[in-house]
Design an enzyme around this catalytic site. Sequence first.
Site, PDB file in Angstrom:
ATOM      1  N   ASP A   1       0.997  -1.121  -0.233  1.00  0.00           N
ATOM      2  CA  ASP A   1      -0.506   0.033  -0.020  1.00  0.00           C
ATOM      3  C   ASP A   1       0.679   1.414   0.467  1.00  0.00           C
ATOM      4  O   ASP A   1       1.936   1.099   1.086  1.00  0.00           O
ATOM      5  CB  ASP A   1      -0.630  -0.291   1.139  1.00  0.00           C
ATOM      6  CG  ASP A   1      -2.049  -0.683   1.148  1.00  0.00           C
ATOM      7  OD1 ASP A   1      -2.103  -1.681   0.020  1.00  0.00           O
ATOM      8  OD2 ASP A   1      -2.067  -1.471   2.616  1.00  0.00           O
TER       9      ASP A   1
ATOM     10  N   ASP B   1      -7.719  -1.656  -5.011  1.00  0.00           N
ATOM     11  CA  ASP B   1      -7.844  -1.508  -4.049  1.00  0.00           C
ATOM     12  C   ASP B   1      -9.343   0.463  -4.666  1.00  0.00           C
ATOM     13  O   ASP B   1     -10.427  -0.382  -4.714  1.00  0.00           O
ATOM     14  CB  ASP B   1      -7.100  -1.116  -2.522  1.00  0.00           C
ATOM     15  CG  ASP B   1      -6.301  -1.416  -1.518  1.00  0.00           C
ATOM     16  OD1 ASP B   1      -6.626  -2.831  -2.044  1.00  0.00           O
ATOM     17  OD2 ASP B   1      -5.616  -0.828  -1.189  1.00  0.00           O
TER      18      ASP B   1
END
Length: 166
Positions: free
Chosen positions: A126, A144
Amino acid sequence: MAKTLSKPASGALAPWLGISLIVILFDQLSKIAILKTFAYGAQHALTSFFNLVLVYNRGAAFGFLSTASGWQRWAFTALGVGATLVICFLLKRHGHQRLFSVSLALILGGALGNVIDRLVYGHVIDFLDFHLGAWHFPAFNLADSAITIGAVLLIYDELRRVRGSR
């Protein structure tokens, strides 16, 4: 005369899988760039509300189950593979419904992008960090984002379909 449903052409999956592959490509290239540029935990402020960071997520969305003993890697990988199979079935069956199929293609690309991370790195990479002062939204990635956009479009498509049937 009885109505019959015709099967979609055998290539009906191609455009939707193409969208998924583009999502996977951008997702993986962005993660490679971040891994080459940042040390774990490092952050670079781009604006007063947005940073690039490098964090590892061993759990699911918002770090759910990230502190579990390791079983979650395989559980979320299996979930991603299962979702892939269901989505491919739905795309094959409903490929003529454009918005529905685009939605599923985005979700598929995002799911596979994160599955690749789990298989290659053991966790999801991330790096997008939005914040307001000291409050930070959980870091996320392009996969995402594709999943979220796909889910929003899926809800919109369903609401539109329900309203149209009234």
